[in-house]
Design a protein around this motif. Structure first.
Motif, PDB file in Angstrom:
ATOM      1  N   ALA A  46       1.100  -1.110   0.218  1.00 20.93           N
ATOM      2  CA  ALA A  46       0.140  -0.130  -0.261  1.00 20.93           C
ATOM      3  C   ALA A  46       0.862   0.815  -0.598  1.00 20.93           C
ATOM      4  O   ALA A  46       0.642   2.316  -1.261  1.00 20.93           O
ATOM      5  CB  ALA A  46      -0.608   0.399   1.241  1.00 20.93           C
TER       6      ALA A  46
ATOM      7  N   GLU B 190       0.775   3.663  -3.545  1.00 16.39           N
ATOM      8  CA  GLU B 190       0.693   5.199  -2.508  1.00 16.39           C
ATOM      9  C   GLU B 190       0.685   6.318  -3.777  1.00 16.39           C
ATOM     10  O   GLU B 190       2.066   6.375  -3.785  1.00 16.39           O
ATOM     11  CB  GLU B 190       0.579   5.361  -1.602  1.00 16.39           C
ATOM     12  CG  GLU B 190      -0.352   7.302  -1.156  1.00 16.39           C
ATOM     13  CD  GLU B 190      -1.366   6.505  -0.664  1.00 16.39           C
ATOM     14  OE1 GLU B 190      -2.280   7.707  -1.236  1.00 16.39           O
ATOM     15  OE2 GLU B 190      -1.497   5.214  -0.096  1.00 16.39           O
TER      16      GLU B 190
ATOM     17  N   CYS C 116      -1.918   5.547  -5.773  1.00 14.96           N
ATOM     18  CA  CYS C 116      -2.895   4.930  -7.182  1.00 14.96           C
ATOM     19  C   CYS C 116      -3.003   3.332  -6.422  1.00 14.96           C
ATOM     20  O   CYS C 116      -3.591   2.758  -6.754  1.00 14.96           O
ATOM     21  CB  CYS C 116      -2.033   4.866  -8.656  1.00 14.96           C
ATOM     22  SG  CYS C 116      -0.682   3.693  -8.187  1.00 14.96           S
ATOM     23  N   ASP C 117      -2.993   3.595  -5.249  1.00  9.54           N
ATOM     24  CA  ASP C 117      -3.234   1.818  -4.678  1.00  9.54           C
ATOM     25  C   ASP C 117      -4.693   2.322  -4.307  1.00  9.54           C
ATOM     26  O   ASP C 117      -5.799   0.546  -5.437  1.00  9.54           O
ATOM     27  CB  ASP C 117      -3.295   1.768  -3.003  1.00  9.54           C
ATOM     28  CG  ASP C 117      -2.935   0.518  -2.579  1.00  9.54           C
ATOM     29  OD1 ASP C 117      -2.445  -0.531  -3.259  1.00  9.54           O
ATOM     30  OD2 ASP C 117      -4.011   0.552  -1.232  1.00  9.54           O
ATOM     31  N   SER C 118      -5.833   2.560  -4.578  1.00  4.86           N
ATOM     32  CA  SER C 118      -7.592   2.668  -4.200  1.00  4.86           C
ATOM     33  C   SER C 118      -7.419   2.913  -5.486  1.00  4.86           C
ATOM     34  O   SER C 118      -6.872   3.654  -6.083  1.00  4.86           O
ATOM     35  CB  SER C 118      -7.803   3.257  -3.622  1.00  4.86           C
ATOM     36  OG  SER C 118      -9.813   3.500  -4.023  1.00  4.86           O
ATOM     37  N   TYR C 119      -8.740   2.144  -5.707  1.00  3.93           N
ATOM     38  CA  TYR C 119      -9.631   1.945  -7.291  1.00  3.93           C
ATOM     39  C   TYR C 119     -11.142   1.503  -7.188  1.00  3.93           C
ATOM     40  O   TYR C 119     -11.515   0.869  -6.139  1.00  3.93           O
ATOM     41  CB  TYR C 119      -8.560   1.582  -8.505  1.00  3.93           C
ATOM     42  CG  TYR C 119      -8.891  -0.117  -8.493  1.00  3.93           C
ATOM     43  CD1 TYR C 119      -9.958  -0.740  -9.005  1.00  3.93           C
ATOM     44  CD2 TYR C 119      -7.598  -0.558  -7.356  1.00  3.93           C
ATOM     45  CE1 TYR C 119      -9.873  -1.932  -9.080  1.00  3.93           C
ATOM     46  CE2 TYR C 119      -7.966  -2.004  -7.295  1.00  3.93           C
ATOM     47  CZ  TYR C 119      -8.669  -2.909  -7.960  1.00  3.93           C
ATOM     48  OH  TYR C 119      -9.184  -4.053  -7.814  1.00  3.93           O
ATOM     49  N   ARG C 120     -11.950   2.059  -8.174  1.00  2.00           N
ATOM     50  CA  ARG C 120     -13.028   1.492  -8.361  1.00  2.00           C
ATOM     51  C   ARG C 120     -12.707   0.744  -9.438  1.00  2.00           C
ATOM     52  O   ARG C 120     -12.880   0.496 -10.330  1.00  2.00           O
ATOM     53  CB  ARG C 120     -14.082   2.740  -8.850  1.00  2.00           C
ATOM     54  CG  ARG C 120     -13.803   3.535  -7.725  1.00  2.00           C
ATOM     55  CD  ARG C 120     -15.057   4.887  -7.903  1.00  2.00           C
ATOM     56  NE  ARG C 120     -14.917   5.452  -8.885  1.00  2.00           N
ATOM     57  CZ  ARG C 120     -13.621   6.865  -8.753  1.00  2.00           C
ATOM     58  NH1 ARG C 120     -13.581   6.968  -8.255  1.00  2.00           N
ATOM     59  NH2 ARG C 120     -13.474   7.743 -10.055  1.00  2.00           N
TER      60      ARG C 120
ATOM     61  N   ARG D  62     -15.288   0.149  -4.122  1.00  5.09           N
ATOM     62  CA  ARG D  62     -13.502   1.083  -4.646  1.00  5.09           C
ATOM     63  C   ARG D  62     -12.781  -0.092  -3.925  1.00  5.09           C
ATOM     64  O   ARG D  62     -13.471  -1.168  -2.808  1.00  5.09           O
ATOM     65  CB  ARG D  62     -13.578   1.486  -3.332  1.00  5.09           C
ATOM     66  CG  ARG D  62     -12.521   2.167  -2.128  1.00  5.09           C
ATOM     67  CD  ARG D  62     -12.404   3.394  -3.273  1.00  5.09           C
ATOM     68  NE  ARG D  62     -12.997   4.445  -3.766  1.00  5.09           N
ATOM     69  CZ  ARG D  62     -12.432   5.424  -4.508  1.00  5.09           C
ATOM     70  NH1 ARG D  62     -11.592   5.705  -5.469  1.00  5.09           N
ATOM     71  NH2 ARG D  62     -13.777   6.468  -4.613  1.00  5.09           N
ATOM     72  N   ARG D  63     -12.140  -1.017  -4.077  1.00  4.75           N
ATOM     73  CA  ARG D  63     -10.789  -1.456  -3.918  1.00  4.75           C
ATOM     74  C   ARG D  63      -9.296  -1.391  -3.638  1.00  4.75           C
ATOM     75  O   ARG D  63      -9.338   0.063  -3.965  1.00  4.75           O
ATOM     76  CB  ARG D  63     -10.811  -2.511  -5.325  1.00  4.75           C
ATOM     77  CG  ARG D  63     -12.063  -2.707  -5.569  1.00  4.75           C
ATOM     78  CD  ARG D  63     -12.182  -4.274  -6.336  1.00  4.75           C
ATOM     79  NE  ARG D  63     -11.132  -5.059  -5.952  1.00  4.75           N
ATOM     80  CZ  ARG D  63     -12.011  -6.499  -5.455  1.00  4.75           C
ATOM     81  NH1 ARG D  63     -12.887  -7.161  -5.561  1.00  4.75           N
ATOM     82  NH2 ARG D  63     -11.031  -8.216  -5.342  1.00  4.75           N
ATOM     83  N   ARG D  64      -8.755  -1.591  -2.881  1.00  3.05           N
ATOM     84  CA  ARG D  64      -7.067  -1.265  -3.117  1.00  3.05           C
ATOM     85  C   ARG D  64      -6.404  -3.117  -3.945  1.00  3.05           C
ATOM     86  O   ARG D  64      -6.458  -3.489  -3.531  1.00  3.05           O
ATOM     87  CB  ARG D  64      -6.922  -1.207  -1.929  1.00  3.05           C
ATOM     88  CG  ARG D  64      -7.659  -0.058  -0.753  1.00  3.05           C
ATOM     89  CD  ARG D  64      -6.788   0.542   0.473  1.00  3.05           C
ATOM     90  NE  ARG D  64      -6.621  -0.438   1.098  1.00  3.05           N
ATOM     91  CZ  ARG D  64      -5.395  -0.487   1.789  1.00  3.05           C
ATOM     92  NH1 ARG D  64      -4.954   0.516   1.754  1.00  3.05           N
ATOM     93  NH2 ARG D  64      -4.804  -1.846   2.327  1.00  3.05           N
TER      94      ARG D  64
ATOM     95  N   SER E 292      -3.386  -3.949  -3.144  1.00  5.09           N
ATOM     96  CA  SER E 292      -2.285  -4.203  -1.891  1.00  5.09           C
ATOM     97  C   SER E 292      -3.483  -5.179  -1.432  1.00  5.09           C
ATOM     98  O   SER E 292      -3.211  -6.271  -0.645  1.00  5.09           O
ATOM     99  CB  SER E 292      -2.138  -3.179  -1.060  1.00  5.09           C
ATOM    100  OG  SER E 292      -2.988  -1.724  -0.009  1.00  5.09           O
ATOM    101  N   ASP E 293      -4.815  -5.004  -0.762  1.00  2.35           N
ATOM    102  CA  ASP E 293      -5.882  -5.779  -0.810  1.00  2.35           C
ATOM    103  C   ASP E 293      -6.268  -7.353  -1.482  1.00  2.35           C
ATOM    104  O   ASP E 293      -6.211  -8.437  -1.713  1.00  2.35           O
ATOM    105  CB  ASP E 293      -6.875  -5.424   0.220  1.00  2.35           C
ATOM    106  CG  ASP E 293      -6.693  -4.118   0.734  1.00  2.35           C
ATOM    107  OD1 ASP E 293      -6.442  -4.056   1.829  1.00  2.35           O
ATOM    108  OD2 ASP E 293      -7.773  -3.440   0.827  1.00  2.35           O
TER     109      ASP E 293
END
Length: 198
Positions: A111, A115, A117-121, A135-137, A139-140
């Motif tokens: 993550a 960072e 750009c880790d979070s996206y839809r 909403r996703r990541r 890294s997850d």
């Protein structure tokens, strides 16, 4: 969307599901299953080694392209698992493969590396009549894949080949496959934006 259009879309989805179930490849012998498991485990091992190296910071400048390459290759293994007939273990219960790895540190390092750009839809289910965004990541998603794959690998290393294949196949269809597919689209988008804006 009109009722006619919605009905046509639903019919298309049903047709696609029927087509996907028509001719799965069958692995007849123990030798075929063993060879298939060896090939899948090699791809999984490669993925796990590279992801851990990226999380350690071994390839900071090329982390996103490396992850894109490895997740894409992992999805090849997943596609092969999805294309074969259902693997059914001899026993109807899962032997305990031992504790699952603690992936909090790997997830946090990825993550930080990815960072901002880790979070996206992502569209949750593109075949749904009314697809929903979630909403996703990245890294997850990658940590989810690592967890599922390592769980199956513990079975494989203990000599429980059918159990490993069953786990990898089942979790590909339910968990790590959707996570990896979503992550690869996000990673590809990052690479494309970076290259096209140069």
């Amino acid at each position: 969307m009109s009722d006619t259009t919605r009905s046509a879309a639903a019919g298309t989805a049903e047709d696609e599901l029927e087509l996907a179930d028509q001719h799965p490849a069958v692995l007849d012998s123990a030798a075929e299953l063993g060879e298939f498991a060896d090939q899948i485990s090699d791809q999984i091992e490669s993925f796990l080694v590279v992801v851990r190296a990226v999380a350690r910071g071994d390839a900071t400048d090329s982390a996103v392209p490396m992850l894109l390459l490895e997740v894409s290759q992992l999805l090849l293994a997943g596609g092969r698992l999805g294309a074969v007939h259902d693997v059914v273990p001899e026993e109807r219960f899962e032997e305990d493969p031992g504790p699952d790895p603690d992936l909090d540190e790997l997830r946090e390092k990825l993550a930080a590396l990815l960072e901002p750009c880790d979070s996206y839809r992502e569209v949750f289910d593109p075949l749904a009549a009314q697809p929903e965004l979630e909403r996703r990541r990245i890294s997850d998603d990658i940590a989810t894949a690592v967890s599922d794959l390592a769980h199956g690998l513990a079975h494989y290393r203990a000599g429980r080949t059918l159990e490993a294949l069953w786990w990898w196949q089942f979790s590909y269809l339910t968990d790590w496959g959707p996570a990896a597919s979503a992550a690869v689209r996000a990673l590809q988008s990052i690479v494309a934006r970076s290259r096209l804006q140069e």
